[in-house]
Scaffold this motif. Sequence first.
Motif, PDB file in Angstrom:
ATOM      1  N   LEU A  80       0.835  -1.206   0.000  1.00 20.61           N
ATOM      2  CA  LEU A  80       0.000   0.000   0.000  1.00 20.61           C
ATOM      3  C   LEU A  80       0.867   1.252   0.000  1.00 20.61           C
ATOM      4  O   LEU A  80       0.587   2.224  -0.703  1.00 20.61           O
ATOM      5  CB  LEU A  80      -0.870   0.017   1.257  1.00 20.61           C
ATOM      6  N   ALA A 136       0.822   4.118  -2.736  1.00 19.82           N
ATOM      7  CA  ALA A 136       0.482   5.485  -2.312  1.00 19.82           C
ATOM      8  C   ALA A 136       1.575   6.451  -2.769  1.00 19.82           C
ATOM      9  O   ALA A 136       1.282   7.523  -3.299  1.00 19.82           O
ATOM     10  CB  ALA A 136       0.313   5.531  -0.800  1.00 19.82           C
ATOM     11  N   SER A 172       4.979  16.734   2.708  1.00 19.31           N
ATOM     12  CA  SER A 172       4.269  16.437   3.966  1.00 19.31           C
ATOM     13  C   SER A 172       3.094  15.492   3.720  1.00 19.31           C
ATOM     14  O   SER A 172       2.719  14.709   4.594  1.00 19.31           O
ATOM     15  CB  SER A 172       3.839  17.723   4.682  1.00 19.31           C
ATOM     16  N   ILE A 173       2.515  15.554   2.506  1.00 16.99           N
ATOM     17  CA  ILE A 173       1.449  14.593   2.159  1.00 16.99           C
ATOM     18  C   ILE A 173       2.043  13.183   2.131  1.00 16.99           C
ATOM     19  O   ILE A 173       1.496  12.238   2.711  1.00 16.99           O
ATOM     20  CB  ILE A 173       0.823  14.935   0.783  1.00 16.99           C
ATOM     21  N   LYS A 232       4.723  12.207   3.583  1.00 12.56           N
ATOM     22  CA  LYS A 232       5.148  11.841   4.937  1.00 12.56           C
ATOM     23  C   LYS A 232       3.965  11.312   5.761  1.00 12.56           C
ATOM     24  O   LYS A 232       4.087  10.360   6.516  1.00 12.56           O
ATOM     25  CB  LYS A 232       5.739  13.080   5.620  1.00 12.56           C
ATOM     26  N   THR A 233       2.817  11.947   5.548  1.00 11.18           N
ATOM     27  CA  THR A 233       1.608  11.507   6.254  1.00 11.18           C
ATOM     28  C   THR A 233       1.315  10.045   5.952  1.00 11.18           C
ATOM     29  O   THR A 233       1.074   9.240   6.849  1.00 11.18           O
ATOM     30  CB  THR A 233       0.400  12.368   5.818  1.00 11.18           C
ATOM     31  N   TYR A 234       1.368   9.710   4.650  1.00  9.70           N
ATOM     32  CA  TYR A 234       1.051   8.331   4.286  1.00  9.70           C
ATOM     33  C   TYR A 234       2.166   7.369   4.669  1.00  9.70           C
ATOM     34  O   TYR A 234       1.912   6.218   5.007  1.00  9.70           O
ATOM     35  CB  TYR A 234       0.682   8.239   2.791  1.00  9.70           C
ATOM     36  N   SER A 283       3.992   7.703   7.313  1.00 12.28           N
ATOM     37  CA  SER A 283       3.869   7.435   8.751  1.00 12.28           C
ATOM     38  C   SER A 283       2.664   6.548   9.047  1.00 12.28           C
ATOM     39  O   SER A 283       2.647   5.802  10.010  1.00 12.28           O
ATOM     40  CB  SER A 283       3.804   8.738   9.550  1.00 12.28           C
ATOM     41  N   LEU A 284       1.654   6.609   8.170  1.00  9.73           N
ATOM     42  CA  LEU A 284       0.488   5.740   8.362  1.00  9.73           C
ATOM     43  C   LEU A 284       0.848   4.273   8.130  1.00  9.73           C
ATOM     44  O   LEU A 284       0.381   3.386   8.830  1.00  9.73           O
ATOM     45  CB  LEU A 284      -0.629   6.178   7.401  1.00  9.73           C
ATOM     46  N   ARG A 341       6.753   1.816  12.576  1.00 11.49           N
ATOM     47  CA  ARG A 341       6.592   2.305  13.944  1.00 11.49           C
ATOM     48  C   ARG A 341       5.212   2.890  14.177  1.00 11.49           C
ATOM     49  O   ARG A 341       4.850   3.219  15.281  1.00 11.49           O
ATOM     50  CB  ARG A 341       7.639   3.399  14.208  1.00 11.49           C
ATOM     51  N   SER A 342       4.448   3.043  13.108  1.00  9.64           N
ATOM     52  CA  SER A 342       3.223   3.828  13.265  1.00  9.64           C
ATOM     53  C   SER A 342       2.020   2.989  13.593  1.00  9.64           C
ATOM     54  O   SER A 342       2.040   1.780  13.561  1.00  9.64           O
ATOM     55  CB  SER A 342       2.997   4.648  12.017  1.00  9.64           C
ATOM     56  N   SER A 343       0.949   3.721  13.847  1.00 12.49           N
ATOM     57  CA  SER A 343      -0.216   3.112  14.475  1.00 12.49           C
ATOM     58  C   SER A 343      -0.809   1.918  13.753  1.00 12.49           C
ATOM     59  O   SER A 343      -1.054   0.902  14.362  1.00 12.49           O
ATOM     60  CB  SER A 343      -1.295   4.162  14.619  1.00 12.49           C
ATOM     61  N   LEU A 344      -1.036   2.060  12.466  1.00 17.48           N
ATOM     62  CA  LEU A 344      -1.747   0.989  11.759  1.00 17.48           C
ATOM     63  C   LEU A 344      -1.017  -0.335  11.911  1.00 17.48           C
ATOM     64  O   LEU A 344      -1.594  -1.345  12.301  1.00 17.48           O
ATOM     65  CB  LEU A 344      -1.881   1.366  10.283  1.00 17.48           C
ATOM     66  N   LEU A 394      -5.762   9.226  -0.366  1.00 17.05           N
ATOM     67  CA  LEU A 394      -6.321   7.928  -0.765  1.00 17.05           C
ATOM     68  C   LEU A 394      -7.754   7.812  -0.248  1.00 17.05           C
ATOM     69  O   LEU A 394      -8.070   8.336   0.818  1.00 17.05           O
ATOM     70  CB  LEU A 394      -5.514   6.779  -0.157  1.00 17.05           C
ATOM     71  N   SER A 418      -4.205  14.180   4.930  1.00 12.73           N
ATOM     72  CA  SER A 418      -3.127  15.157   4.751  1.00 12.73           C
ATOM     73  C   SER A 418      -3.638  16.591   4.790  1.00 12.73           C
ATOM     74  O   SER A 418      -2.864  17.518   4.950  1.00 12.73           O
ATOM     75  CB  SER A 418      -2.397  14.894   3.434  1.00 12.73           C
ATOM     76  N   LEU A 435      -6.227   4.619  13.953  1.00 13.97           N
ATOM     77  CA  LEU A 435      -5.164   3.995  13.162  1.00 13.97           C
ATOM     78  C   LEU A 435      -4.180   5.023  12.608  1.00 13.97           C
ATOM     79  O   LEU A 435      -3.106   4.690  12.154  1.00 13.97           O
ATOM     80  CB  LEU A 435      -5.754   3.224  11.975  1.00 13.97           C
ATOM     81  N   PRO A 457      -1.704   8.272  12.874  1.00 16.95           N
ATOM     82  CA  PRO A 457      -0.974   9.050  13.879  1.00 16.95           C
ATOM     83  C   PRO A 457      -1.428  10.513  13.884  1.00 16.95           C
ATOM     84  O   PRO A 457      -1.793  11.030  12.829  1.00 16.95           O
ATOM     85  CB  PRO A 457       0.488   8.972  13.426  1.00 16.95           C
ATOM     86  N   ARG A 510       3.259  13.405  13.020  1.00 20.46           N
ATOM     87  CA  ARG A 510       3.660  13.322  11.614  1.00 20.46           C
ATOM     88  C   ARG A 510       4.589  14.473  11.282  1.00 20.46           C
ATOM     89  O   ARG A 510       5.559  14.318  10.567  1.00 20.46           O
ATOM     90  CB  ARG A 510       2.429  13.387  10.707  1.00 20.46           C
ATOM     91  N   GLU A 567       8.330  14.022  12.461  1.00 20.89           N
ATOM     92  CA  GLU A 567       9.229  13.060  11.800  1.00 20.89           C
ATOM     93  C   GLU A 567      10.126  13.682  10.753  1.00 20.89           C
ATOM     94  O   GLU A 567       9.710  14.565  10.051  1.00 20.89           O
ATOM     95  CB  GLU A 567       8.397  11.955  11.156  1.00 20.89           C
TER      96      GLU A 567
END
Lengths: 377, 96
Positions: A50, A54, A226-227, A229-231, A233-234, A238-241, B50, B63, B86, B88, B93, B96
């Motif tokens: 994914l 992405a 940053s967009i 980076k958001t995905y 980190s998702l 180490r991230s939540s999901l 997405l 985002s 789910l 962060p 974010r 990082e």
Amino acid sequence: MKNLILRHLNLIDYAIWNLKRNKLKNSLIFFIYTFCIFLVSSVLMFTSSLNREAKEILAHAPDMIVQKVVAGRHDLIEISYLDTLKGIRGISEIKPRLWGYYFEPNLRVNFSLVVPLNEQPEKGSIYIGSGVAKILKKTENDFLPFVKTSKESLLLEIEKVIEFETSLMTNDLIIMNEEDFRNITGMGENKFTDIALFINNKNEIDKIAEKILNSMPNVRVVTKSSILKTYDSLFNWRSSLVFFLISMVLVAFLIVAVDRFISINVDDRNEIGLLKALGWDTSDTIILKSWESVVISSLSFLIGINSAYIHIFLFDARIFKPIIMGWSVLYPHFNLVPNINMWTLITIFAITVLPFILFSIVSVWRLSITEPDVAMR
Amino acid sequence: MRRESIVFLVLVFLLTCLSLVLIIDAHDKNSVNKNKNTVIWVKKLGLTDLALFSDASYIRHISQSDMFAPFQDNPSSFDIFPTASLVPPTYMRERE
């Protein structure tokens, strides 16, 4: 050399025979272990695929989005902001975006309304995502009723249903003309949701963002990095999901590994004592027990990763769907393209197989260094 | 007596072969071609997110969600939407 191979083949035979003696316990360990590896590998394969898709897709997103912020909240941006942006050097294209949400009360579902940056559909026509078509049971040339903010209704004709393969991005979209959008949402003329900027020289993005923030203090700038980076980190390790899914697996695995470590029972004790009394070396008993662990862990590992591949890429990650779906009524259907690198497999191996073998060897070593009569007593 | 070890080794060999076939198959597949149409739509519409989660607006457009919004409006907040947990939170974010 031949003797060495024969010796190990005999030891494997004996190890398998030994495992069969405790059929129930060992098969239970085998199933839990396989299931843990299956889950860990499924999570890693799912998120890495994914993540790659992405990144590939969002690499084509606008370089920068400028949002107006009022009292800390996103607000509609006026056309006058465009003039200020035109005065900033380095921006190659400025495209105001119109998008928002539309709640369908009967189905209790939220759609995203979008007006294309160029080539809008004709007035009265819309394009819809495959998820929208599916949930509304509509196809091309059907009409879709909308309720305007003035409570009047508006019928729009579906000109096109967007290709099913693109649903990762377009699943819940309803694409329409600017006039229809303003009609439905009641958004005033000269106002936009936000502004997309395209920049030729990518090295200048941060500089331009700084200039924008200096010349327009009540805006927020979201850059493409940053967009991404958001995905990232998702879907990151180490991230939540991933953490959310993996933590359950690790707990289960820990139970299995610790059980192996502490549950040297009377039978095992007697067996090792007897083998030593019969003349086996400490190293022989350790090799024997290591083979037992290798038999279980290698089969679990191989079955686990193969079934994870089948689950994620042939059965579209069915087990994870409810977790990611949450309360969404619309969920995109997508076939992921496999993305497996050797590091993923080595990581799975390192966090599952190695500790298991290590735990077993340490526990047997503790017993093996005691005298046979003490061990059997 | 030798039978079980041979069966075990053959099984391991076959499963390893299957894994290798799957890995090679994965390398052959190219997601750039598969996503060609998606990229066309992303460019045409200027999309940034997405369509994975659609239960709340700030999850649908992760985002683009507010940076300073109160906790009711931010991912990983005390929230009624399961998917929000789910994602962060923004400050993590940004760090990082």
